[in-house]
Design an enzyme around this catalytic site. Structure first.
Site, PDB file in Angstrom:
ATOM      1  N   THR A   1       0.808  -1.220   0.000  1.00  0.00           N
ATOM      2  CA  THR A   1       0.000   0.000   0.000  1.00  0.00           C
ATOM      3  C   THR A   1       0.845   1.275   0.000  1.00  0.00           C
ATOM      4  OG1 THR A   1      -1.748  -1.168   1.141  1.00  0.00           O
ATOM      5  CG2 THR A   1      -1.809   1.225   1.295  1.00  0.00           C
TER       6      THR A   1
ATOM      7  N   PRO B   1       0.511   5.833  -0.158  1.00  0.00           N
ATOM      8  CA  PRO B   1      -0.439   6.896   0.192  1.00  0.00           C
ATOM      9  C   PRO B   1      -1.522   7.090  -0.879  1.00  0.00           C
ATOM     10  CG  PRO B   1       1.793   7.595   0.689  1.00  0.00           C
ATOM     11  CD  PRO B   1       1.909   6.272  -0.002  1.00  0.00           C
TER      12      PRO B   1
ATOM     13  N   GLU C   1      -4.029 -14.769   3.273  1.00  0.00           N
ATOM     14  CA  GLU C   1      -4.167 -13.587   4.137  1.00  0.00           C
ATOM     15  C   GLU C   1      -5.644 -13.374   4.499  1.00  0.00           C
ATOM     16  OE1 GLU C   1      -2.269 -10.037   2.696  1.00  0.00           O
ATOM     17  OE2 GLU C   1      -3.340  -8.740   4.088  1.00  0.00           O
TER      18      GLU C   1
ATOM     19  N   GLN D   1     -36.135 -10.680  26.512  1.00  0.00           N
ATOM     20  CA  GLN D   1     -36.092 -11.317  25.204  1.00  0.00           C
ATOM     21  C   GLN D   1     -35.235 -10.533  24.200  1.00  0.00           C
ATOM     22  OE1 GLN D   1     -39.857 -11.766  23.040  1.00  0.00           O
ATOM     23  NE2 GLN D   1     -39.433 -13.950  23.029  1.00  0.00           N
TER      24      GLN D   1
ATOM     25  N   GLY E   1      -6.321  -6.117   4.132  1.00  0.00           N
ATOM     26  CA  GLY E   1      -6.263  -7.369   3.367  1.00  0.00           C
ATOM     27  C   GLY E   1      -7.269  -7.444   2.243  1.00  0.00           C
TER      28      GLY E   1
END
Lengths: 264, 402
Positions: B149, B151, B265, B302, B386
């Site tokens: 990755t 910017p 991954e 409940q 990922g």
């Protein structure tokens, strides 16, 4: 150094609610998780450390059903060599003495220098098996052992026994011997995946009473000195003093009581 | 109420037993379950008690890294000749157990090293590269990172700008990377770079850069919403010169090499999401049984009971989908669709579960001293890291012929 380690599968009751079952002679174990008895875990580690230092073998023994294979396999994964599991329906209701008879019958034929057990079982807390086993095998023993030193010739050992208030008593004794191991003697290791895979390939020899040359009357309730009658939950004691009031008040009262009794 | 009483009777009857997690799958063998017990004991005794401290310090100690390497907990999927166990299912067990340490940051530190960075070396490295990086990596003596990755390029991997040009036999790298897990402390990073800037996917290669190489700097340690015990960094490369043999795998095939491990991954993220959600649900269940309001445990209302039932149902659905994808993966079937579905569903599901659990904990859930707050922060990365939830949907769409 040829060693035998006795291990017991026990329920983990530290963080679970415990209920007496319908028979009144046992607790309901259906929702409990199980593991190796804590002191036995230290006994396994001590044997493996000695084997790593001086060579030899570590034979793992347990009395119990197929579930106990889990604890046996873990001891093998950490470095144990061979394993025996004693299983027989007639063992039900055995006290520590009867368990020791079965273990002694299995160990008698082996060449051993040291037999390790845990000092105390987490479930019944009897602390009987190790010392009874030594008597039945006719060898020396030391209980609550927190230090083991093999003396130079390998025929004698020096052991430290933990007494009240942290005192240590040192004894020298000739081998063979049975040592009941106290927690904290070492740092038990974690089994590696490699060890686990190797352990999975090993066979656990299953022995019945007849394989061991024992009669059913020698174990179980018939062969025991102590027979469990029933469990009862502890009665709420009358000795208890319940402090009431605001936290500041109850804390002050508690502090006064502790001071008065000389406990702080 | 009669009906309620009979439900109680069902719950208390001896026949009512719920299966344990491990009994729900035929994937794992007894050796894996034994390994699970060892790992769980280690994690609960040696990691979990320190989680708060490491989150506070925003660091996972290197000694623990080494310790886990020595115990053989970092090399499960790798070949035995490099110190591993050659058993990827054992690594799956690791990722399922790690959430028990109570810090996704710790899990991410280790997960990025063993499940994301080292696989690239193992799959595409030369014998020399494997000896140099895998052996110490498995021992916990060196830490790896994967740098993709940038910017201005996340999901769009083909858009990366960092490039390497040949100078004699060397490579000279320029550019920057961001959100790199283990970036501050890694000893080596597998970098995605353009080796042909004219091309998109077809111009990407992977190059291994060692720590300390002149021109390779950590420009910033990043502050994060969650995963705080993990280190996440921005890396910069200015005329960073590495030898020609630092190229990993084939020239201009980097994109496909990166894609090849995405399945794993994403599977480990799904495994972690399910296991983490299970822990959070159990915590909420325990709390709902203890906490009283209006004269009864809140679990008896409940609305709370049904919320817990939904949480348990979604977790189970996620687990079975993940196990199915894992099974196909183990069979070598390259299950891109199933893995994407598992990652998409479980990471979003974990967010819903944690959000509902936080609601059950009420004000306490909002307090940092309760673990639920950390889980809430940590879980949010799931649908981003990922491969985002949007990318997962894009992949699924493509398998549908749309």
């Amino acid at each position: 150094m040829n060693m035998v380690v006795c291990v017991k599968r026990v329920p983990d009751t530290a963080e679970s609610e415990v209920h007496i079952d319908a028979s009144g002679k046992d607790i309901d174990k259906s929702k409990l998780s199980f593991g190796i008895n804590e002191a036995d875990n230290y006994a396994v580690e001590e044997a493996i450390q000695i084997k790593e230092r001086l060579g030899g073998t570590v034979n793992v023994i347990s009395v119990g059903g197929k579930d106990s294979d889990e604890q046996i396999r873990m001891a093998l994964a950490k470095g144990g060599d061979e394993a025996i599991r004693i299983e027989d329906p007639a063992m039900a209701g055995s006290d520590g003495f009867a368990i020791a008879k079965a273990l002694a019958a299995a160990i008698k034929g082996m060449e051993f220098d040291i037999v390790f057990t845990g000092a105390l079982a987490d479930d019944d807390g009897s602390a009987v098996v190790g010392v009874a086993l030594a008597e039945l095998l006719g060898v020396n023993h030391a209980a609550y052992v927190k230090k083991v030193e093999i003396l130079e010739d390998g025929k004698k050992i020096k052991v430290g026994r933990e007494l009240e208030g942290g005192l240590m008593e040192f004894l020298e004794m000739e081998l063979p011997a049975v040592l009941t191991i106290q927690t904290g003697i070492n740092e038990p290791r974690y089994a590696s995946f490699k060890g686990i895979k190797q352990a999975a390939k090993k066979e656990i020899a299953i022995k019945s009473l007849s394989d061991l040359g024992l009669d059913a009357s020698e174990v179980g309730e018939a062969g025991s000195w102590a027979v469990l009658e029933k469990f009862t939950p502890p009665v709420v004691g009358e000795m208890a003093e319940i402090l009431t009031g605001e936290p500041e008040e109850t804390a002050a009262k508690l502090a006064a009581i502790l001071k008065e009794k000389g406990l702080v | 109420m009669e009906g309620w009483t009979s439900l109680e009777a069902i719950r208390n009857s001896a026949e009512f037993t719920s299966l344990k997690e491990e009994e729900m799958s035929d994937l794992f063998q007894p050796v894996h379950e034994d390994f699970r017990k060892t790992l769980r004991e280690y994690i609960e005794k040696e990691l979990a008690p320190h989680a708060d401290e490491w989150e506070e310090a925003e660091e996972f100690p290197l000694e623990k890294f080494r310790e886990m390497g020595q115990l053989g907990f970092l090399g499960m999927q790798y070949p035995e000749e490099y110190g591993g166990d050659n058993d990827i299912l054992a690594e799956a067990v690791f990722h399922e157990e790690m959430p028990r340490c109570g810090s996704a940051g710790v899990a991410a530190t280790l997960g990025a090293h063993i499940g994301i960075a080292m696989p690239q070396i193992n799959k595409y490295g030369t014998k020399e590269q494997k000896e140099k990086y895998l052996i110490p990596g498995i021992k916990g003596e060196s830490i790896g990172a994967l740098g993709i990755t940038e910017p201005e390029a996340g999901s769009d991997v083909a858009g990366i700008k960092t490039y390497a040009i040949k100078d004699g036999s060397d490579w000279i790298i320029n550019g920057s990377k961001t959100f790199i897990t283990n970036g501050v402390r890694c000893d080596w990073v597998v970098l995605a770079v353009k080796t042909d800037r004219e091309k998109g996917y077809g111009g990407i290669s992977q190059i291994i850069v060692d720590k300390g190489t002149p021109g390779f700097e950590v420009s910033k340690k990043l502050k994060k919403l969650g995963w705080r015990a993990s280190d996440t960094a921005e890396l910069s490369f200015i005329d960073c010169r590495v030898p020609g043999d630092a190229l990993l795998g084939e020239l201009n095939k980097g994109f496909y090499q990166i894609m090849a491990n995405f399945a794993w991954e994403r599977l480990i993220m799904a495994l972690g999401a399910v296991a983490g959600a299970q822990i959070v649900m159990e915590a909420a269940l325990g709390y709902a049984k203890e906490r009283h309001a209006f004269g009864q445990p809140i679990a008896k209302f409940q609305v709370i009971a049904h919320t817990l039932a939904d949480m348990a149902t979604e977790i189970e659905a996620g687990r079975q989908l993940t196990y199915y994808a894992l099974k196909l993966y183990m069979e070598g079937k390259n299950p891109i669709k199933e893995v994407s579905m598992a990652k998409l569903y479980t990471c979003d599901m974990a967010c819903r579960v944690v959000d509902n659990a936080l609601q059950i904990f009420g004000g306490y859930g909002f307090m940092e001293e309760y673990p639920i707050a950390r889980a809430f922060r940590d879980t949010r990365l799931g649908p981003i890291g990922g491969g985002t939830r949007e990318i997962m949907r894009e992949i699924i769409v493509r398998t549908m012929g749309i």
